[in-house]
Design a protein around this motif. Structure first.
Motif, PDB file in Angstrom:
ATOM      1  N   ALA A 203      -6.134   8.446   3.256  1.00  0.00           N
ATOM      2  CA  ALA A 203      -5.301   7.322   2.822  1.00  0.00           C
ATOM      3  C   ALA A 203      -4.646   6.630   4.015  1.00  0.00           C
ATOM      4  N   ALA A 204      -4.283   7.422   5.028  1.00  0.00           N
ATOM      5  CA  ALA A 204      -3.546   6.846   6.160  1.00  0.00           C
ATOM      6  C   ALA A 204      -4.465   6.100   7.123  1.00  0.00           C
TER       7      ALA A 204
ATOM      8  N   GLN B  87      -1.602  -4.751  16.160  1.00  0.00           N
ATOM      9  CA  GLN B  87      -0.306  -4.360  16.725  1.00  0.00           C
ATOM     10  C   GLN B  87       0.473  -5.537  17.327  1.00  0.00           C
TER      11      GLN B  87
ATOM     12  N   TYR C   6       0.835  -1.208   0.000  1.00  0.00           N
ATOM     13  CA  TYR C   6       0.000   0.000   0.000  1.00  0.00           C
ATOM     14  C   TYR C   6       0.867   1.254   0.000  1.00  0.00           C
ATOM     15  N   ASN C   7       2.013   1.179   0.701  1.00  0.00           N
ATOM     16  CA  ASN C   7       2.881   2.347   0.822  1.00  0.00           C
ATOM     17  C   ASN C   7       3.853   2.482  -0.345  1.00  0.00           C
TER      18      ASN C   7
ATOM     19  N   TYR D  72      -2.990  -1.420  11.412  1.00  0.00           N
ATOM     20  CA  TYR D  72      -1.742  -1.589  12.131  1.00  0.00           C
ATOM     21  C   TYR D  72      -1.967  -1.681  13.634  1.00  0.00           C
ATOM     22  N   PHE D  73      -2.823  -0.785  14.144  1.00  0.00           N
ATOM     23  CA  PHE D  73      -3.017  -0.782  15.593  1.00  0.00           C
ATOM     24  C   PHE D  73      -3.922  -1.907  16.041  1.00  0.00           C
TER      25      PHE D  73
ATOM     26  N   VAL E  14      -4.955   2.107   6.984  1.00  0.00           N
ATOM     27  CA  VAL E  14      -3.717   1.362   7.249  1.00  0.00           C
ATOM     28  C   VAL E  14      -3.312   1.492   8.715  1.00  0.00           C
ATOM     29  N   MET E  15      -3.457   2.717   9.250  1.00  0.00           N
ATOM     30  CA  MET E  15      -3.064   2.895  10.648  1.00  0.00           C
ATOM     31  C   MET E  15      -4.007   2.126  11.564  1.00  0.00           C
TER      32      MET E  15
ATOM     33  N   PRO F  70       1.628   5.553   6.671  1.00  0.00           N
ATOM     34  CA  PRO F  70       2.262   5.251   5.384  1.00  0.00           C
ATOM     35  C   PRO F  70       3.396   6.242   5.098  1.00  0.00           C
ATOM     36  N   GLY F  71       4.487   5.746   4.536  1.00  0.00           N
ATOM     37  CA  GLY F  71       5.637   6.601   4.266  1.00  0.00           C
ATOM     38  C   GLY F  71       5.289   7.797   3.408  1.00  0.00           C
ATOM     39  N   PHE F  72       4.467   7.593   2.379  1.00  0.00           N
ATOM     40  CA  PHE F  72       4.180   8.724   1.487  1.00  0.00           C
ATOM     41  C   PHE F  72       3.408   9.815   2.218  1.00  0.00           C
ATOM     42  N   VAL F  73       2.565   9.432   3.191  1.00  0.00           N
ATOM     43  CA  VAL F  73       1.852  10.429   3.984  1.00  0.00           C
ATOM     44  C   VAL F  73       2.838  11.148   4.901  1.00  0.00           C
TER      45      VAL F  73
ATOM     46  N   SER G 193      -4.449  12.699   2.290  1.00  0.00           N
ATOM     47  CA  SER G 193      -3.470  11.873   3.003  1.00  0.00           C
ATOM     48  C   SER G 193      -4.076  11.261   4.261  1.00  0.00           C
TER      49      SER G 193
ATOM     50  N   ALA H 195       3.491   3.259  11.720  1.00  0.00           N
ATOM     51  CA  ALA H 195       2.208   2.800  11.186  1.00  0.00           C
ATOM     52  C   ALA H 195       1.719   3.720  10.068  1.00  0.00           C
TER      53      ALA H 195
END
Lengths: 276, 305
Positions: free
Chosen positions: A250-251, A262, A207-208, A258-259, A254-255, B131-134, A247, B129
């Motif tokens: 988009a984040a 975790q 995704y990244n 992730y959590f 995924v975040m 994303p790198g692009f963000v 952004s 956590a």
């Protein structure tokens, strides 16, 4: 002694608060600016939320290119993750449980592929995918992503398979299970946390990913999220409020992923880098 | 009893038949087949193709002609390539040093007796956590001379009168990009080091305390040797990732101002965008010697453990 302890406690929590500010400030800034219009940004320079509204978010949900990019990312990352997990389980199982000629060599090839920086291969991959008429397609990107997801997944899962007691598979076989049954009913349930962790780590990795997506999918309809966000800027002009809103959208998934996972992610990273 | 003899009989059979065509071997190859096909088509083949291309004068729409090592020779005399190589070394070593110090410091902090340690650990994970692009877009914004938080902050405090173009000024650009990369990457180190610290047996500390060792001695003689293998592996995995960090540069400075932050992957990408395929293949391949050193190192370490 007591006083020293209290002083140390104050020091600890003061340091932790500094770390928290350092870590969370960019997130805070992203969100406050995502709520402001371009004219508000230029007229008032402040670190605090002012003129907040949801216009930039509304723009994101009305932007067909961005919605398309979100869908593309979900398709590409979802399918490549499913395939990568399947291939990685098979390989990690073979490399740890089965004994066959050339096993160590194959294991070494996996590790070398895992340790190869992706920036090494983007040029030939771009040319090869174009020659195969697979560039500008989601299929092409899925295939290319497998090149880093499968070695990563296999490497992490080897750690999980190794942490199982060695006699387990044998015991299942003696009880009359076939190799496939032993894998499916005995081993897989025990490495399930590993599967979750590999799925999260490879999904977020894909995704990244920016470089491959940038060189392989050039046409606008095939863009993934990172490229779509990069393309919000025209020349050097960045529409900051909008970029930050897109952004954040988009984040967020995924975040959250992730959590939510975790525990598995941390365990996966540890098993992979410590025991693997 | 019967099971035991069966097992030992089976062992003997498998001992006798370990050739390539033994049933267990065939099953092993079958299970390896999908992963190996991916690696053959999308790793080995592109890699050999790249090596071959780097020995030709291939550009777009041009038939590639074999020119031997000319691309490599011209790279070595190309001042832009030398700049990119030097920038890569500076960038990777400073980023890694920063992540190590920050990662170890925060791991030690999280290892103390804490209320709600899980919460603090989750906070530390946030940059990783994201994303790198963000993350890198947000840092580009923070560094912005007109609306960036850093300039607003510095000017409100009266530290500077005029805004600083952190990403547009040669003196600041590399440092700013390095700082953003450290922010995004240190949590991996902190979490790994924390786990390693927690795995060091508590009895060792108790014994040392009885012997009158102070905190520094306990850290120096127990903690540090205990987490040494983890430090090594994290160092290697993260270094390979950092050599690779195209997005950190591309999204913030795109290599500018005037090549001040161009690292090797960015250099190769710009070459590809200019359709100098042969030459940029050679530039990308210059990452190999670096990656090889780390690969050999990690393989030998893993064998030892």
């Amino acid at each position: 002694m007591q006083r020293k302890n209290i002083k140390f406690s104050i020091f600890k929590y003061a340091m932790l608060s500094l770390v928290a500010i350092f870590v969370l400030f960019p997130v805070y800034y992203m969100i406050t600016l995502s709520l402001r219009s371009q004219s508000s940004l230029w007229s008032k320079s402040t670190l605090f939320p002012v003129d907040s509204n949801l216009d930039n978010y509304r723009a994101a949900f009305e932007n067909t290119d961005f919605k398309r990019a979100l869908l593309n990312s979900v398709i590409v990352c979802g399918s490549s993750t499913l395939i990568a997990v399947l291939f990685s389980v098979m390989a990690a199982y073979a490399l740890t449980i089965l004994k066959f000629k050339g096993r160590d060599t194959l294991g070494r090839i996996i590790i070398i592929a895992f340790l190869t920086p992706g920036a090494l291969l983007f040029i030939p991959l771009a040319v090869i995918m174009a020659n195969l008429h697979l560039s500008n397609s989601l299929r092409g990107l899925i295939l290319v992503y497998l090149s880093f997801m499968v070695p990563l997944g296999t490497y992490l899962l080897i750690g999980f398979f190794r942490s199982l007691p060695a006699e387990l598979e044998e015991a299942a076989r003696i009880d009359g299970a076939s190799r496939m049954q032993a894998l499916w009913m005995v081993l897989l349930p025990l490495v399930a946390p590993g599967l979750v962790s590999v799925a999260i780590i490879t999904f977020t990795g894909a995704y990244n990913e920016l470089l491959y997506s940038l060189v392989i999918n050039i046409s606008p309809e095939m863009r993934t999220v990172p490229v779509a966000i990069l393309n919000l800027s025209v020349a050097d002009e960045v529409p900051w409020g909008r970029t930050m809103a897109f952004s954040s959208i988009a984040a967020l998934p995924v975040m959250a992923l992730y959590f939510a996972g975790q525990r598995f992610v941390v365990e996966g990273l540890q098993t992979g880098s410590v025991k693997g | 009893m019967a099971a035991k003899t069966l097992a030992s009989a089976k062992n003997e059979v498998s001992k006798k038949r370990t050739g390539i065509f033994a049933p267990t071997s065939l099953f092993g190859y079958f299970m390896m087949l999908p992963a190996m096909s991916v690696l053959v088509f999308f790793f080995a083949y592109p890699l050999s193709y790249e090596v071959w291309t780097s020995l030709t004068d291939k550009t777009l729409g041009n038939d590639a002609k074999f020119i031997g090592l000319d691309n490599y020779a011209s790279l070595l005399t190309d001042p832009d390539f030398i700049t990119a190589a030097r920038n890569s070394v500076v960038y990777v070593s400073l980023v890694q040093m920063g992540k190590f110090i920050l990662g170890l410091g925060i791991a030690i902090l999280l290892h103390q007796k804490l209320v709600a340690r899980g919460f603090w650990r989750a906070v530390v994970l946030v940059p990783y956590a994201m994303p790198g692009f963000v993350a890198f877009m947000v840092w580009k914004l923070i560094y912005n001379p007109d609306i960036g938080a850093l300039n607003i902050f510095l000017m409100k405090l009266g530290i500077t009168d005029a805004p600083i173009a952190f990403l547009g000024d040669r003196t600041w650009a590399m440092g700013s990009v390095i700082f953003a990369t450290i922010w995004r990457g240190f949590p991996f180190w902190a979490i790994m080091f924390l786990a390693a610290l927690q795995a060091v047996p508590k009895e060792l500390y108790e014994a040392a305390a009885v012997d009158g060792a102070n905190a520094w001695h306990r850290f120096r003689n127990i903690s540090l040797p205990g987490i040494r293998p983890v430090i090594l592996i994290v160092f290697m995995l993260s270094t390979i990732n950092t050599i690779n960090s195209f997005e950190a540069i591309w999204l913030t400075t795109a290599g500018g101002p005037s090549d001040a932050t161009v690292i090797l992957p960015v250099f190769a990408y710009k070459g590809l965008a200019a359709f100098q395929i042969g030459e940029s293949a050679a530039a990308a391949l210059s990452l190999v010697p670096v990656a090889m050193v780390f690969a050999i190192f990690i393989l030998s370490r893993l064998k030892k453990d």
